[in-house]
Write a protein that holds these residues in place. Structure first.
Motif, PDB file in Angstrom:
ATOM      1  N   ALA A 128       7.295   5.631   1.575  1.00  0.00           N
ATOM      2  CA  ALA A 128       6.668   5.365   0.278  1.00  0.00           C
ATOM      3  C   ALA A 128       5.635   4.251   0.321  1.00  0.00           C
ATOM      4  N   SER A 129       5.942   3.191   0.985  1.00  0.00           N
ATOM      5  CA  SER A 129       5.001   2.060   0.938  1.00  0.00           C
ATOM      6  C   SER A 129       5.090   1.241   2.216  1.00  0.00           C
ATOM      7  N   VAL A 134       0.857  -1.184   0.000  1.00  0.00           N
ATOM      8  CA  VAL A 134       0.000   0.000   0.000  1.00  0.00           C
ATOM      9  C   VAL A 134       0.895   1.235   0.000  1.00  0.00           C
ATOM     10  N   SER A 135       0.809   2.005  -1.068  1.00  0.00           N
ATOM     11  CA  SER A 135       1.676   3.192  -1.175  1.00  0.00           C
ATOM     12  C   SER A 135       0.891   4.493  -1.073  1.00  0.00           C
ATOM     13  N   THR A 136      -0.437   4.421  -1.184  1.00  0.00           N
ATOM     14  CA  THR A 136      -1.264   5.627  -1.103  1.00  0.00           C
ATOM     15  C   THR A 136      -2.142   5.552   0.137  1.00  0.00           C
ATOM     16  N   TRP A 137      -1.979   6.497   1.040  1.00  0.00           N
ATOM     17  CA  TRP A 137      -2.751   6.542   2.274  1.00  0.00           C
ATOM     18  C   TRP A 137      -3.567   7.825   2.303  1.00  0.00           C
ATOM     19  N   GLN A 138      -4.772   7.733   2.830  1.00  0.00           N
ATOM     20  CA  GLN A 138      -5.642   8.894   2.917  1.00  0.00           C
ATOM     21  C   GLN A 138      -5.422   9.616   4.239  1.00  0.00           C
ATOM     22  N   THR A 139      -5.548  10.924   4.190  1.00  0.00           N
ATOM     23  CA  THR A 139      -5.380  11.724   5.396  1.00  0.00           C
ATOM     24  C   THR A 139      -6.696  11.763   6.164  1.00  0.00           C
ATOM     25  N   GLN A 150      -6.447   3.566   5.266  1.00  0.00           N
ATOM     26  CA  GLN A 150      -6.669   2.901   3.984  1.00  0.00           C
ATOM     27  C   GLN A 150      -7.882   2.000   4.130  1.00  0.00           C
ATOM     28  N   ARG A 202      -2.889   8.301   9.106  1.00  0.00           N
ATOM     29  CA  ARG A 202      -3.357   8.015   7.759  1.00  0.00           C
ATOM     30  C   ARG A 202      -4.192   6.741   7.815  1.00  0.00           C
ATOM     31  N   THR A 260       7.698  12.216   7.998  1.00  0.00           N
ATOM     32  CA  THR A 260       7.062  12.052   6.690  1.00  0.00           C
ATOM     33  C   THR A 260       6.745  10.583   6.464  1.00  0.00           C
TER      34      THR A 260
END
Length: 698
Positions: free
Chosen positions: A688-689, A606-611, A626, A624, A685
């Motif tokens: 990435a994944s 999973v590389s895209t996480w929602q805030t 998912q 974050r 920060t």
């Protein structure tokens, strides 16, 4: 020079299997053995002999015949205890007829060679003379062979995070919540004194914590103790207060989000309350089905009987049979509903009486010795020709087989019946034989009749013809443990389950609303359940501590309150064996369950996480989340950062609004609106994944 005779000798650990009749001496423990066809038999030690009273030495023998032996046996028990004896050996085979209460039998183990106590007094039901040398070496617990057993627990164990919740009465107290504990962890937190134990660790709850964490050392456990002293299973919907919050007890249990829910009720029940024990079990399970998204793995811990202190409120048949009945309902209703049975009640009976009451074998009784009533009898034919006439068989049987021929004449079409009551001790189970209901012979069985408020008849049979007209039909009714079979002319017509009532009691026939009908019974045979015997090892004092009427404080020596909270000895002998068996089964069955479900662990990047709307937690960590399809997989195994670091799962967080409680390096997983929501907390920060490893259906 005289010949020297020497026994085979050596260290006990090196003791071989001796030949039949060959003696052997252990030089390190000074124990003496003799070989037999079934293996080495240990002979009595001097200490053993000092603890034994021989009944005939006290004048107790067959000379009493069939005269009431109540006073004779009570006198023997009193003298033996005064002499410091723990065991009474009945060395002469005889059946002692007892009508009164054997009030002095407490704290003694009764064994013998063919000696028995025969009593129709239910207060003496659990006072037996064991006449077998067998030692119990089999399983105690039971469980249904279903794929659903331990499903939730299996997934939680695989996820390395398990919630265990204890729900019960005072025997289950003895420790507060213990959260986030692993094997070998230095865990700090409050614990209460165990129920009348010598130390805070003298509770089955804390022993279970030790067993589970040792068996699964890499798993993090949350243990929630929601037991309440003095409570009943009937109180499951009553308000209780935990951690300053008051609400329904069942709601408190739900809040703990259990993977394993262990329920242990019965020690505070009365005979009247025990009749609705199964209904209350069903009510709890219905609540879980209706309100839980995740169904916990259910375990029922059966209760032992309280102390056998006859002459007090703890020892009469109501006190004894109520706990016995609660254990029976938990055992068999629990199995019917797919639960795991941790059977402390069974091991308690085996070790305290020498009898396993779960495995009956049948022995024929002499009907003429136990029959009474208002019937008429001629040539072995019993006739009922007036409404309300009865026949009573004082069998005092929990399990039985009864067979008879039945003939009916003059029965008008309608609801008149022959009432057959069994397991009768104030209340009873019932089977009704209708000879001419809607012009057909019919049978209705009510195995749960003692709780008729909640249950109707459980099974029925409708013949193709009327039974009116004088034709003889052979009826056989078999009650073994929880199964009831009814046969007509050799064909089984009903197979039913009796998961409420197993009271030892009388059997009776009643002519019930039949007008001018005539019922006849012949060839009546009755077989009563007898039970596998073993050598008893626990006295009541061993189990509960010293009994002082009205004094329920912790007793000196090994603890216990003397009546219904076990001593350290009782805890070790009854609870620990079944808990160890449970933990071992949990490990084995969990492995099989994961395979049977066809689940395999698959990593997902999973590389895209929602805030989240609340972008930071209360501790200042970034948040974050998912969403993943709930139907794809039933449980997350782990979540790791790109460098291989595993995040810690917080199982106490089960909804979106609580995610703000996460600390950096933690994650939470819960179901939400058909999705599985995964929250992570981090500092700095986001990398990435992340890799979510979950169990997917293959």
């Amino acid at each position: 020079m005289a010949n020297k005779i020497q026994f085979k000798r050596g260290l006990k650990a090196q003791l071989p299997t001796l030949a039949v009749g060959e003696p052997g001496l252990t030089t390190d423990t000074l124990e003496f053995f003799v070989g037999s066809a079934s293996g080495n038999i240990q002979m009595a030690t001097n200490k053993d002999l000092r603890n034994v009273a021989i009944a005939s030495a006290y004048g107790v023998n067959a000379s009493i015949g069939t005269v009431d032996a109540t006073a004779l046996l009570n006198g023997l028990f009193t003298l033996a205890k005064a002499a410091g004896k723990r065991i009474i050996y009945f060395d002469i085979p005889h059946t002692y007829v007892v009508t009164g209460d054997l009030t002095n039998a407490r704290d003694l183990i009764l064994v013998g060679d063919g000696a028995k106590i025969k009593s129709s007094n239910l207060n003496n039901y659990f006072i037996q003379i064991a006449d077998d040398n067998n030692t119990y070496n089999e399983r105690y617990n039971s469980f249904p062979e279903t794929g659903a057993l331990f499903k939730t627990a299996s997934i939680a164990l695989t996820n390395k995070a398990v919630n265990v919740t204890i729900w019960g009465d005072s025997i289950s107290t003895g420790g507060s919540d213990v959260l986030g504990i692993k094997y070998g962890m230095n865990h700090k937190g409050p614990t209460e004194q165990s129920p009348q134990g010598l130390t805070p660790s003298d509770s089955y709850y804390l022993r279970l914590i030790d067993m589970l964490t040792a068996k699964f050392p890499d798993v993090s456990f949350n243990f929630y103790n929601r037991a309440v002293g003095g409570a009943l299973i009937q109180n499951s919907e009553d308000n209780q207060t935990f951690n300053g919050v008051t609400k329904a007890w069942s709601a408190h249990i739900k809040d703990t989000n259990p993977d394993i829910l262990l329920m242990a009720f019965g020690m505070n029940t009365s005979l009247e309350y025990s009749k609705t024990f199964r209904f209350c079990m069903d009510r709890i399970l219905s609540y879980i089905d209706a309100n839980y998204t995740k169904k916990p793995s259910i375990c029922w811990l059966t209760t032992p009987r309280s102390t056998m202190a006859l002459g007090t409120g703890w020892g009469d048949y109501g006190a004894q049979l109520s706990r016995h009945l609660a254990a029976y309902a938990a055992r068999y209703s629990g199995l019917l509903k797919g639960g795991y049975i941790i059977d402390a009640g069974r091991v308690s009976d085996i070790k305290r009486t020498g009898f396993d009451f779960t495995i009956p074998t049948m022995r024929e009784m002499t009907v003429s010795e136990i029959v009474s009533g208002t019937y008429s009898e001629s040539g072995g034919v019993y006739t009922f020709d007036a409404d309300g006439e009865t026949m009573n068989l004082a069998a005092q049987a929990s399990d039985f087989v009864i067979e008879f021929d039945l003939s009916v004449t003059g029965a008008a079409s309608g609801t008149g019946s022959l009432w057959f009551g069994y397991n009768s001790a104030g209340s009873e189970s019932v089977c009704l034989f209708f000879p001419n209901l809607a012009a057909l012979g019919q049978i209705q069985n009510y195995t749960n009749f003692i709780d008729s408020e909640h249950y109707s008849y459980t099974a029925d049979y409708v013949d193709s013809v009327s039974w009116n007209g004088g034709t003889w039909k052979t009826i056989r009714i078999e009650k073994r443990a929880e199964v009831v079979n009814i046969y007509v002319n050799g064909v089984r017509v009903i197979r039913d389950t009796a998961a409420v009532n197993n009271l030892p009691g009388s059997i009776r026939f009643l002519m019930n609303g039949t007008g001018s009908a005539i019922y006849k019974i012949r060839n009546l045979k009755l077989y009563k359940g007898n039970y596998k015997q073993y050598v008893p090892t626990l006295t009541e004092r061993d189990m509960w501590g010293a009994f002082v009427d009205g004094d329920y404080n912790t007793k000196a020596g090994t603890g216990g309150n003397g009546v219904n909270h076990p001593s350290t000895t009782g805890l070790d002998a009854t609870y620990l064996p079944v808990l160890r068996e449970f933990v071992d089964d949990l490990a084995l069955i969990s492995q099989k369950t994961m395979l049977s479900l066809g689940l395999i662990p698959i990593p997902r990047i999973v590389s895209t996480w929602q805030t989240a709307p609340a972008a930071t937690s209360t501790s200042g960590a970034n948040l974050r989340y998912q969403n993943v399809p709930l139907t794809d997989f039933p449980g997350v195994v782990s979540l790791t950062k790109p460098d291989g670091t595993r995040l810690t799962l917080r199982k106490d967080i089960q909804k979106y609004d609580d995610a703000i409680k996460l600390l950096a390096g933690e994650f939470a997983v819960y179901a939400s609106a058909g999705l599985l929501q995964v929250f992570i907390a981090f500092t700095g920060t986001i990398e990435a994944s992340y890799t979510i490893t979950a169990y997917y259906y293959a």
